[in-house]
Design a protein around this motif. Structure first.
Motif, PDB file in Angstrom:
ATOM      1  N   GLY A  75       7.296   3.687  -2.318  1.00 44.51           N
ATOM      2  CA  GLY A  75       6.988   3.006  -3.566  1.00 44.51           C
ATOM      3  C   GLY A  75       5.682   2.243  -3.539  1.00 44.51           C
ATOM      4  O   GLY A  75       5.340   1.567  -4.533  1.00 44.51           O
ATOM      5  N   ALA A  76       4.928   2.321  -2.465  1.00 43.96           N
ATOM      6  CA  ALA A  76       3.638   1.642  -2.419  1.00 43.96           C
ATOM      7  C   ALA A  76       2.723   2.183  -3.509  1.00 43.96           C
ATOM      8  O   ALA A  76       2.665   3.398  -3.753  1.00 43.96           O
ATOM      9  N   VAL A  77       1.997   1.289  -4.177  1.00 34.92           N
ATOM     10  CA  VAL A  77       1.078   1.691  -5.245  1.00 34.92           C
ATOM     11  C   VAL A  77      -0.347   1.452  -4.772  1.00 34.92           C
ATOM     12  O   VAL A  77      -0.704   0.362  -4.331  1.00 34.92           O
ATOM     13  N   LEU A  78      -1.175   2.521  -4.855  1.00 31.41           N
ATOM     14  CA  LEU A  78      -2.555   2.468  -4.386  1.00 31.41           C
ATOM     15  C   LEU A  78      -3.504   2.850  -5.515  1.00 31.41           C
ATOM     16  O   LEU A  78      -3.159   3.651  -6.391  1.00 31.41           O
ATOM     17  N   THR A  79      -4.694   2.300  -5.495  1.00 28.76           N
ATOM     18  CA  THR A  79      -5.738   2.670  -6.445  1.00 28.76           C
ATOM     19  C   THR A  79      -6.355   4.001  -6.015  1.00 28.76           C
ATOM     20  O   THR A  79      -6.683   4.192  -4.827  1.00 28.76           O
ATOM     21  N   VAL A  80      -6.461   4.922  -6.958  1.00 32.73           N
ATOM     22  CA  VAL A  80      -7.114   6.205  -6.662  1.00 32.73           C
ATOM     23  C   VAL A  80      -8.620   5.983  -6.793  1.00 32.73           C
ATOM     24  O   VAL A  80      -9.152   5.817  -7.900  1.00 32.73           O
ATOM     25  N   GLY A 127     -10.070   5.163 -18.371  1.00 34.90           N
ATOM     26  CA  GLY A 127     -11.391   4.849 -17.849  1.00 34.90           C
ATOM     27  C   GLY A 127     -11.491   4.840 -16.343  1.00 34.90           C
ATOM     28  O   GLY A 127     -12.565   4.572 -15.800  1.00 34.90           O
ATOM     29  N   THR A 128     -10.406   5.120 -15.640  1.00 31.90           N
ATOM     30  CA  THR A 128     -10.427   5.152 -14.169  1.00 31.90           C
ATOM     31  C   THR A 128      -9.644   6.363 -13.691  1.00 31.90           C
ATOM     32  O   THR A 128      -9.046   7.106 -14.481  1.00 31.90           O
ATOM     33  N   LEU A 129      -9.674   6.562 -12.393  1.00 31.47           N
ATOM     34  CA  LEU A 129      -8.836   7.608 -11.806  1.00 31.47           C
ATOM     35  C   LEU A 129      -7.381   7.181 -11.728  1.00 31.47           C
ATOM     36  O   LEU A 129      -6.513   7.967 -11.359  1.00 31.47           O
ATOM     37  N   GLY A 130      -7.118   5.923 -12.094  1.00 30.81           N
ATOM     38  CA  GLY A 130      -5.757   5.429 -12.128  1.00 30.81           C
ATOM     39  C   GLY A 130      -5.247   5.009 -10.777  1.00 30.81           C
ATOM     40  O   GLY A 130      -6.000   4.800  -9.822  1.00 30.81           O
ATOM     41  N   ARG A 131      -3.950   4.880 -10.723  1.00 35.06           N
ATOM     42  CA  ARG A 131      -3.281   4.527  -9.479  1.00 35.06           C
ATOM     43  C   ARG A 131      -2.235   5.593  -9.160  1.00 35.06           C
ATOM     44  O   ARG A 131      -1.936   6.454  -9.978  1.00 35.06           O
TER      45      ARG A 131
END
Length: 415
Positions: A75-80, A127-131
């Motif tokens: 469940g870890a959330v990382l920035t792409v 506007g981003t690659l998301g997470r």
């Protein structure tokens, strides 16, 4: 008065005959061919890799390159932070970020694992690659193909003497070889003897004269030679006359590496191969201690080798795969020329042992054993179609149901 056994000519054991033929095989010259055209050819030179394959660590999955230390629980959330398709080079991966990566793409510096996309959930942000949410706990090194794990620079990836197949051609191409050094194709002249022979299509079955038979040997022999990559000159049917046989052999010897005859190698008055070879050159081998396939000849006419095979179709077929095929491979300097038998269970009885080494047509059954074709006559070609190999049975040995026997598959003999 000499005894009948003393007058009986010696039959050459198969292993002795094969060793004799292989000792006389002088490798043909090499030539350069396109890798596209090298299937079935024999390498005349090692293929040495000039590069490492793969050249860099790369992903074996579509997914996300991560630092395993950032994903210690599901469940870890990382920035792409970046997207790396195959053929692109990413930037070093910062802590707390992931790289969207595709199969074959180079692993960015800092990443030590790949999470397949099926075990992650994209969390888009405008506007981003998301997470991305990582739904598993990755192990360091997972789904990463390491640099050089396939081939290291300087490795011999294909050795001289190897017979090339599709996978070998792909391997050669993977290290940059668009051409390969291979042995020249053997030039083989094929001819049949026997006035009783008729070509299919020349006479309808209902119009066949008594004693006439269709020439089946010519068809399977030509196919066997073509499978071995030979250049075949089909000289057709030679009449059962000494002068015609001599002339056919003299002509064939002019520009061929090997002459193969079928029929005419027994001891009847209409069998002229032996005399014709002795008139033109020398005969060095005659009659084998095998069944089927006893009538067999080897000799030389000038620079051409000659093998005389029996007329009975199964005998002709067996002497080709057991002797001629290895000889042709040896002419191409192949490393592996003899078939490798496997041990299997006999699900049949063969009580009548023969004084000759026997090759019994058999096929594997659903229980992992071998069934025997009921008619082992040398004239019954259906046995070689029904079977998928032969039992190599030593001379003087009977077989009882449940015995372990040596089986040679046709798959290893026909390729």
């Amino acid at each position: 008065m000499s005894s009948p056994s003393a007058e009986r000519p010696r039959l050459t054991p198969l292993d002795e005959a094969l060793a004799s033929l292989l000792a006389r095989a002088r490798p043909l010259e090499a030539q350069s061919v396109s890798t596209f055209e090298a299937d079935g050819r024999v390498l005349a030179q090692d293929v040495v890799s000039g590069l490492t394959v793969p050249p860099r660590d790369n992903s074996s999955m579509d997914g996300y390159a991560v630092r395993a230390a950032d994903c210690t629980s599901a469940g870890a959330v990382l920035t792409v932070a970046q997207r790396i398709p195959a053929g692109s080079v990413g930037t070093p991966l910062a802590a707390g970020t992931a790289a969207r990566i595709f199969t074959g793409a180079q692993i960015p510096e800092g990443a030590d694992a790949v999470v397949m996309q099926e075990e992650a959930a994209a969390l888009p942000e405008e506007g981003t690659l998301g997470r991305v949410r990582i739904d598993t706990v990755p192990a360091a090194g997972q789904w990463i193909r390491r640099a050089g794990e396939d081939v290291a620079r300087g490795d011999v990836v294909l050795a001289r003497g190897a017979r090339l197949g599709p996978a070998a051609l792909g391997l050669a191409a993977s290290v940059g070889f668009d051409r390969l050094q291979v042995a020249r194709r053997p030039r083989v002249a094929l001819l049949s003897t026997g006035d009783e022979l008729v070509m299919p299509g020349e006479v309808a079955p209902e119009a066949m004269k008594p004693g006439a038979i269709y020439n089946s040997n010519r068809f399977f022999m030509r196919a066997l030679l073509q499978r071995l990559g030979c250049e075949v000159s089909d000289l057709g049917l030679v009449p059962d006359r000494r002068d015609a046989t001599i002339e056919a052999l003299r002509s064939a010897a002019e520009d061929n590496d090997l002459i193969i005859t079928t029929g005419g190698v027994s001891v009847g008055e209409e069998d002229h191969i032996k005399g014709a070879v002795e008139a033109l050159g020398e005969l060095q081998l005659w009659s084998l201690a095998i069944k089927p396939g006893k009538p067999f000849a080897y000799g030389r006419i000038g620079q051409a080798h000659l093998t005389g095979l029996p007329g009975n179709p199964v005998s002709s077929f067996m002497t080709f795969v057991l002797l001629v095929r290895p000889f042709l491979l040896a002419l191409q300097d192949a490393t592996q020329v003899a078939p490798q038998p496997v041990a299997l269970r006999a699900d049949f009885d063969w009580p009548r042992a023969d004084r000759r080494r026997e090759f019994l047509r058999a096929r594997r059954n659903a229980e992992g054993g071998l069934d025997l074709f009921p008619n082992q006559s040398s004239g019954v070609l259906t046995s070689a179609v029904w079977g998928d190999g032969v039992v190599d049975n030593p001379a003087g040995q009977s077989i009882h149901r449940g015995d372990t026997v040596q089986f040679i598959s046709f798959a290893t003999l026909l390729g």
